[in-house]
Design an enzyme around this catalytic site. Sequence first.
Site, PDB file in Angstrom:
ATOM      1  N   GLY A  96      12.688  73.351 -35.653  1.00 23.74           N
ATOM      2  CA  GLY A  96      13.327  74.145 -36.685  1.00 23.74           C
ATOM      3  C   GLY A  96      14.135  75.306 -36.142  1.00 23.74           C
ATOM      4  O   GLY A  96      15.183  75.651 -36.695  1.00 23.74           O
ATOM      5  N   THR A  97      13.671  75.921 -35.067  1.00 24.66           N
ATOM      6  CA  THR A  97      14.397  77.065 -34.508  1.00 24.66           C
ATOM      7  C   THR A  97      15.774  76.643 -34.015  1.00 24.66           C
ATOM      8  O   THR A  97      16.785  77.305 -34.312  1.00 24.66           O
ATOM      9  CB  THR A  97      13.593  77.715 -33.368  1.00 24.66           C
ATOM     10  N   GLN A 103       9.304  75.023 -44.087  1.00 22.85           N
ATOM     11  CA  GLN A 103       8.014  75.046 -44.777  1.00 22.85           C
ATOM     12  C   GLN A 103       8.001  74.183 -46.037  1.00 22.85           C
ATOM     13  O   GLN A 103       6.940  73.955 -46.619  1.00 22.85           O
ATOM     14  CB  GLN A 103       7.625  76.480 -45.150  1.00 22.85           C
ATOM     15  N   SER A 130      11.229  70.728 -39.536  1.00 25.17           N
ATOM     16  CA  SER A 130      10.521  70.576 -38.265  1.00 25.17           C
ATOM     17  C   SER A 130       9.298  69.698 -38.451  1.00 25.17           C
ATOM     18  O   SER A 130       8.503  69.906 -39.366  1.00 25.17           O
ATOM     19  CB  SER A 130      10.105  71.941 -37.725  1.00 25.17           C
ATOM     20  N   HIS A 164       6.443  69.270 -36.853  1.00 26.04           N
ATOM     21  CA  HIS A 164       5.065  69.717 -36.667  1.00 26.04           C
ATOM     22  C   HIS A 164       4.512  70.479 -37.866  1.00 26.04           C
ATOM     23  O   HIS A 164       3.333  70.844 -37.889  1.00 26.04           O
ATOM     24  CB  HIS A 164       4.934  70.560 -35.393  1.00 26.04           C
ATOM     25  N   THR A 204      20.663  63.386 -24.331  1.00 22.09           N
ATOM     26  CA  THR A 204      19.942  62.143 -24.567  1.00 22.09           C
ATOM     27  C   THR A 204      18.975  62.309 -25.739  1.00 22.09           C
ATOM     28  O   THR A 204      18.162  63.234 -25.762  1.00 22.09           O
ATOM     29  CB  THR A 204      19.157  61.738 -23.304  1.00 22.09           C
ATOM     30  N   CYS A 254       5.560  83.100 -35.430  1.00 19.46           N
ATOM     31  CA  CYS A 254       6.678  83.282 -34.503  1.00 19.46           C
ATOM     32  C   CYS A 254       7.103  84.739 -34.400  1.00 19.46           C
ATOM     33  O   CYS A 254       8.236  85.048 -34.048  1.00 19.46           O
ATOM     34  CB  CYS A 254       7.863  82.427 -34.949  1.00 19.46           C
TER      35      CYS A 254
END
Length: 377
Positions: free
Chosen positions: A68-69, A175, A195, A197, A233, A325
């Site tokens: 996401g970042t 989120q 994201s 995770h 890649t 974060c």
Amino acid sequence: MIYLDHNATTPMDPEVLEAMRPHFLAGGNAESRHAAGRRARRAWEDARESVARILGADPSEVIFTSGGTEANNLAIFGLARAELGPGHVVSSPIEHPAVAEPVAHLQADGFDVDRPEVDAEGLADARRMAECFGGRTRLATLMLANNETGAIQPVQELAGLAIPRGIPVHTDAVQAVGRIPVHFHALGVSSLAASAHKFHGPVGVGLLLVKRGVRLRSWLLGGGQQQGRRPGTVAVPLAVGLAKALELWHAQAAARSARWASLRDRLESTLISALGPGRVVRNGPGDDARRLPQTLNLGFVGLDGDALLMKLDLAGIAASLGSACSSGASRPSPTLLAMRVPEDRLRSSVRFSLGAATTDADIDEAAARIIESIRTD
């Protein structure tokens, strides 16, 4: 350990790992023309098509990133700097650091930035944001759901006010995706970040959706992959894992949402009943339709949040004070500050966030341990 910090990261679903395993072992560059390369390419294309179908996008609009970042950075710098020279950005004061810091970097580079206030429930006002638009506005940013309070923001309304004026809108949906239904085209935004995770997929992969025809200046060089917007890649196993995790959520989205909301409310009501409404106060929207089903932010009035978090950790409960974060600093939450939360609960607020495997027994035991930890404080 009772894990109630899924907004920070979620454990990977074993089915996701099994879907990824063959692609870790087989090899094959998706850009190569031999059989191994073609197999990798097909797996990557299948992942892209699956993600697009679930999120209401076209496969050509999907860019896989490292998370996401990176997706947020790629969108913010790519959209704001599509034209040369400084301009103007409208953002909210409750953005995750992955958005807030790139916007601050643009400001340091000469961009003007407006951050209109949110209300006491942590909800942005799309019309107030639109009042800041001008001839130099290059970008508007508004997260889809807040990582600390779960407040769902009026992104679709903002896009409806900005896009007709030629102003691109980016939404950080990290989120939201995998927690509530998200339809890219229905939102009307220019770009959207997510994201894996956060919804039981692998760490190290995310995505950016970019609407066809939107100008996005790439700041990475080194190849033509993914339309040159994110060269390098492609990580086929990670893309497969992201898609599988999203598919698993999508297959049971309504059931998960209903169960999460029930468990969330059960935890809140149990704590308030035991400790009193004057001592336990929810931070965030009062309307359940305006918040994520698995996020609960509570202020324990008069307590020290850092000390409480340590007691909960010793009691076997994983929770957090806010964004994972934010460098681990014990500064007050920018989101709660923007909401003008009173001092007596500003530093005493704890976020509990649920996941796919959270059970009734987990919630009941967590509530008992939290109550005991507070009563013995």
